[in-house]
Design an enzyme around this catalytic site. Structure first.
Site, PDB file in Angstrom:
ATOM      1  N   VAL A  11      23.239  39.413   4.966  1.00 18.50           N
ATOM      2  CA  VAL A  11      24.066  38.603   4.064  1.00 18.50           C
ATOM      3  C   VAL A  11      24.850  39.477   3.087  1.00 18.50           C
ATOM      4  O   VAL A  11      26.054  39.305   2.905  1.00 18.50           O
ATOM      5  CB  VAL A  11      23.171  37.583   3.307  1.00 18.50           C
ATOM      6  CG1 VAL A  11      23.914  36.935   2.151  1.00 18.50           C
ATOM      7  CG2 VAL A  11      22.664  36.522   4.278  1.00 18.50           C
ATOM      8  N   LYS A 209      20.808  24.089   0.718  1.00 22.40           N
ATOM      9  CA  LYS A 209      20.529  25.131   1.715  1.00 22.40           C
ATOM     10  C   LYS A 209      19.295  24.765   2.553  1.00 22.40           C
ATOM     11  O   LYS A 209      19.313  24.835   3.782  1.00 22.40           O
ATOM     12  CB  LYS A 209      20.318  26.469   0.991  1.00 22.40           C
ATOM     13  CG  LYS A 209      19.900  27.603   1.881  1.00 22.40           C
ATOM     14  CD  LYS A 209      20.965  27.996   2.877  1.00 22.40           C
ATOM     15  CE  LYS A 209      20.406  28.973   3.896  1.00 22.40           C
ATOM     16  NZ  LYS A 209      21.334  29.267   4.969  1.00 22.40           N
ATOM     17  N   ASN A 213      19.233  23.727   6.648  1.00 21.70           N
ATOM     18  CA  ASN A 213      18.480  24.467   7.666  1.00 21.70           C
ATOM     19  C   ASN A 213      17.363  23.616   8.269  1.00 21.70           C
ATOM     20  O   ASN A 213      17.104  23.684   9.464  1.00 21.70           O
ATOM     21  CB  ASN A 213      17.912  25.757   7.077  1.00 21.70           C
ATOM     22  CG  ASN A 213      18.918  26.884   7.181  1.00 21.70           C
ATOM     23  OD1 ASN A 213      20.024  26.692   7.683  1.00 21.70           O
ATOM     24  ND2 ASN A 213      18.558  28.061   6.716  1.00 21.70           N
ATOM     25  N   LEU A 255      21.514  21.268  20.133  1.00 23.18           N
ATOM     26  CA  LEU A 255      20.806  20.361  21.045  1.00 23.18           C
ATOM     27  C   LEU A 255      20.529  21.071  22.372  1.00 23.18           C
ATOM     28  O   LEU A 255      20.565  20.455  23.420  1.00 23.18           O
ATOM     29  CB  LEU A 255      21.628  19.091  21.291  1.00 23.18           C
ATOM     30  CG  LEU A 255      21.656  18.051  20.169  1.00 23.18           C
ATOM     31  CD1 LEU A 255      22.447  16.822  20.590  1.00 23.18           C
ATOM     32  CD2 LEU A 255      20.257  17.641  19.722  1.00 23.18           C
ATOM     33  N   GLY A 258      14.910  25.108  24.441  1.00 28.49           N
ATOM     34  CA  GLY A 258      14.589  26.519  24.637  1.00 28.49           C
ATOM     35  C   GLY A 258      13.176  26.815  24.199  1.00 28.49           C
ATOM     36  O   GLY A 258      12.351  25.894  24.059  1.00 28.49           O
ATOM     37  N   CYS A 265      15.820  32.670   9.208  1.00 29.89           N
ATOM     38  CA  CYS A 265      16.037  31.528   8.308  1.00 29.89           C
ATOM     39  C   CYS A 265      15.238  30.275   8.653  1.00 29.89           C
ATOM     40  O   CYS A 265      14.455  29.811   7.815  1.00 29.89           O
ATOM     41  CB  CYS A 265      17.520  31.198   8.246  1.00 29.89           C
ATOM     42  SG  CYS A 265      18.464  32.504   7.437  1.00 29.89           S
TER      43      CYS A 265
HETATM   44  P1  NAD Z   1      17.776  41.537   4.881  1.00 23.62           P
HETATM   45  O1  NAD Z   1      16.314  41.734   4.979  1.00 23.62           O
HETATM   46  O2  NAD Z   1      18.656  41.827   6.055  1.00 23.62           O
HETATM   47  O3  NAD Z   1      18.344  42.392   3.647  1.00 23.62           O
HETATM   48  C1  NAD Z   1      17.779  42.397   2.388  1.00 23.62           C
HETATM   49  C2  NAD Z   1      18.129  43.719   1.710  1.00 23.62           C
HETATM   50  O4  NAD Z   1      17.687  43.652   0.341  1.00 23.62           O
HETATM   51  C3  NAD Z   1      17.435  44.937   2.329  1.00 23.62           C
HETATM   52  O5  NAD Z   1      18.397  45.906   2.678  1.00 23.62           O
HETATM   53  C4  NAD Z   1      16.510  45.441   1.214  1.00 23.62           C
HETATM   54  O6  NAD Z   1      16.369  46.852   1.208  1.00 23.62           O
HETATM   55  C5  NAD Z   1      17.238  44.951  -0.017  1.00 23.62           C
HETATM   56  N1  NAD Z   1      16.391  44.876  -1.217  1.00 23.62           N
HETATM   57  C6  NAD Z   1      15.143  44.372  -1.335  1.00 23.62           C
HETATM   58  N2  NAD Z   1      14.707  44.481  -2.606  1.00 23.62           N
HETATM   59  C7  NAD Z   1      15.714  45.066  -3.301  1.00 23.62           C
HETATM   60  C8  NAD Z   1      15.889  45.439  -4.659  1.00 23.62           C
HETATM   61  N3  NAD Z   1      14.919  45.244  -5.560  1.00 23.62           N
HETATM   62  N4  NAD Z   1      17.055  45.999  -5.036  1.00 23.62           N
HETATM   63  C9  NAD Z   1      18.037  46.226  -4.141  1.00 23.62           C
HETATM   64  N5  NAD Z   1      17.935  45.890  -2.836  1.00 23.62           N
HETATM   65  C10 NAD Z   1      16.793  45.319  -2.421  1.00 23.62           C
HETATM   66  O7  NAD Z   1      17.979  40.026   4.413  1.00 23.62           O
HETATM   67  P2  NAD Z   1      19.136  38.989   4.871  1.00 23.62           P
HETATM   68  O8  NAD Z   1      18.883  38.513   6.244  1.00 23.62           O
HETATM   69  O9  NAD Z   1      20.453  39.556   4.494  1.00 23.62           O
HETATM   70  O10 NAD Z   1      18.797  37.767   3.900  1.00 23.62           O
HETATM   71  C11 NAD Z   1      18.985  37.846   2.497  1.00 23.62           C
HETATM   72  C12 NAD Z   1      18.811  36.447   1.926  1.00 23.62           C
HETATM   73  O11 NAD Z   1      19.838  35.583   2.445  1.00 23.62           O
HETATM   74  C13 NAD Z   1      17.488  35.776   2.278  1.00 23.62           C
HETATM   75  O12 NAD Z   1      17.077  34.984   1.225  1.00 23.62           O
HETATM   76  C14 NAD Z   1      17.852  34.894   3.465  1.00 23.62           C
HETATM   77  O13 NAD Z   1      17.012  33.778   3.590  1.00 23.62           O
HETATM   78  C15 NAD Z   1      19.256  34.451   3.101  1.00 23.62           C
HETATM   79  N6  NAD Z   1      20.103  34.124   4.259  1.00 23.62           N
HETATM   80  C16 NAD Z   1      20.040  34.886   5.380  1.00 23.62           C
HETATM   81  C17 NAD Z   1      20.877  34.553   6.455  1.00 23.62           C
HETATM   82  C18 NAD Z   1      20.808  35.347   7.727  1.00 23.62           C
HETATM   83  O14 NAD Z   1      21.319  34.844   8.738  1.00 23.62           O
HETATM   84  N7  NAD Z   1      20.232  36.532   7.732  1.00 23.62           N
HETATM   85  C19 NAD Z   1      21.761  33.470   6.359  1.00 23.62           C
HETATM   86  C20 NAD Z   1      21.816  32.750   5.179  1.00 23.62           C
HETATM   87  C21 NAD Z   1      20.979  33.084   4.128  1.00 23.62           C
END
Ligand code: NAD
Length: 437
Positions: A11, A209, A213, A255, A258, A265
């Site tokens: 993200v 959110k 989901n 739909l 799988g 998420c």
């Molecule tokens: P991710 O695990 O890919 O990335 C998180 C990053 O945060 C990592 O690089 C980690 O090193 C960093 N981090 C952790 N603690 C930290 C700190 N104290 N200071 C600085 N950096 C720090 O996570 P993601 O998949 O990008 O998801 C992030 C958020 O977004 C989550 O809450 C997730 O639920 C939400 N989200 C994810 C998606 C998706 O498809 N991946 C979609 C929508 C929302």
């Protein structure tokens, strides 16, 4: 306008890169030094279509990377929190990283800031982040104003850049107009393109959110249950799903039956919604069932393999696809992992191939005794059962004449219903699909 993004994962990196593409100065900060060093050298730590091109184009100009929180806070008017919010043992969200970042923002705050929660966080987290920052500022004897905003992210891995640039909607939860107006500036280009804006309070934004989901996960579990019923009554779930989807009150997406939903998420957010329910004394019963159906669906996928092979002991199973869906290297909560572990427990050998996630698999599951192969065909050579787990494009046009020659036993378990059963049977394969004979 200057923004900082804290947490440079799927993200955070997409947010920083895409906003820089729109002309905003973006500084992306992460505690993971290796990740930041790679990005500074132009190496993209994740696979996401179109992301590398945008990062390369803007790096050193509108887009920068750092491991310094002090620099990230000083740089920005608007600070996005995009750190991971994993699930605890009890199903609730672990907000350790979110609060760590909130505390650091407070420690380095030097003027008015807008702090934006883009991580998926339970209702009331925005309020708690505000209280945490306020308490630290008071302790430090600082008197800066600040606002906390909820701006949940809806991007889908595999099409994250496209989703960010042209989302279905932008949700902004804030408690005053000043913060809302600043956020409208951040999303100026998308709003100009006509993307709908939902401006609301923080709690509603947080809830949107989870509700979104959980609803999508419900669609997946629902069609999986229909598939399981279809198998028992000579009905074809693909035709059922198509006809359902043609009703525009229902829509065709999510739909596809799988092996159950996965990814970072749906599993996490459905469990977190039940966790929120416990706190506010209302358990969402539908969502609880959705989680249970999904758990059982993974077991069912394994049962199909067992049924198709009769005996797994000492046999070789090929798993095509490891990531939880195509076009991503993300293995989090991927059904492939559960399925592989069950197959190994049955004393069978496992050969795997995935176009993008094999190096993540080697890093994250170093002890799994599986054989990594160069391509689909080398993975299928000598196999007693081919299991198509992730429907990558390249698995949609397999040469069954060739496969027939190289497998040990012609068994094909198609967990994504990519192929027509009769066509695959005509090559002499035993075919098992999901929800169809
Ligand atoms: P991710 O695990 O890919 O990335 C998180 C990053 O945060 C990592 O690089 C980690 O090193 C960093 N981090 C952790 N603690 C930290 C700190 N104290 N200071 C600085 N950096 C720090 O996570 P993601 O998949 O990008 O998801 C992030 C958020 O977004 C989550 O809450 C997730 O639920 C939400 N989200 C994810 C998606 C998706 O498809 N991946 C979609 C929508 C929302």
């Amino acid at each position: 306008m200057n923004i900082s993004v804290i947490g440079v994962g799927y993200v955070g990196l997409v947010t920083g890169a895409c906003l820089s593409e729109f002309g905003i100065n973006a500084l992306c900060m992460d505690i993971d030094e290796e990740k930041i060093n790679k990005l500074k050298k132009g190496i993209i730590p994740i696979y996401e279509p179109d992301l590398a091109a945008i990062v390369h184009k803007n790096s050193g100009d509108k887009l920068h990377f750092t491991t310094s929180m002090e620099e990230a806070v000083a740089f920005a008017d608007v600070i996005f929190i995009a750190v991971d919010t994993p699930t605890r043992e009890d199903g609730t969200s672990d907000l350790t990283h979110v609060f760590e970042v909130a505390r650091n923002i407070a420690l380095y705050m030097n003027e008015y800031k807008i702090i934006v929660n883009k991580s998926t966080v339970p209702v009331f987290t925005g309020q708690k982040v505000r209280e945490e920052i306020k308490a630290i500022l008071a302790k430090e004897g600082k008197n800066f104003e600040f606002d906390v905003v909820s701006n949940p992210e809806f991007l889908q891995e595999g099409s994250a850049v496209k989703n960010f640039i042209c989302p279905d909607r932008i949700v902004i939860g804030s408690s005053n107009d000043k913060a809302l107006e600043a956020m409208k500036k951040v999303y100026y280009i998308q709003l100009l393109q006509g993307v709908p804006l939902v401006a609301t309070n923080i709690e509603t934004a947080e809830m949107i959110k989870y509700a979104s989901n959980a609803f999508l996960a419900t669609k997946v579990s629902f069609i999986n249950e229909m598939a399981n019923m279809c198998e028992r009554c000579n009905a074809d779930v693909l035709t059922v799903a198509r006809a359902m989807g043609l009703d525009d009150r229902i829509g065709p997406r999510f739909l596809q039956p799988g092996p159950g939903y996965g990814g970072s998420c749906f599993p996490k957010d459905t469990k977190a919604l039940v966790g929120i329910g416990k706190k506010i004394r209302y358990i969402p019963k539908i969502v609880k069932s959705v989680i249970e159906v999904n758990r059982l669906q993974r077991l069912l996928a394994y049962s199909k393999i067992k049924k198709a092979m009769k005996k797994l002991d000492n046999k070789t199973v090929t798993v095509l696809g490891l990531s939880f869906k195509p076009e991503t290297d993300d293995l989090r909560e991927s059904p492939a992992i559960d399925i592989i572990e069950k197959i190994l427990e049955s004393n069978a050998r496992v050969k795997v191939y995935d176009p993008k996630s094999m190096s993540n698999m080697k890093t994250n599951y170093p002890l799994l005794p599986i054989a990594y192969c160069e391509d689909a065909y080398s993975a299928c050579a000598g196999s007693d059962c081919i299991v198509l787990v992730t429907d990558w494009k390249e698995f949609k046009s397999l040469d069954f004449e060739k496969l027939k020659e190289i497998v040990q036993t012609p068994v094909f378990v198609d967990l994504r219903n990519v192929y027509e059963p009769e066509e695959i049977r005509s090559f002499g394969f035993r075919y098992e699909g999901m929800g169809r004979k």
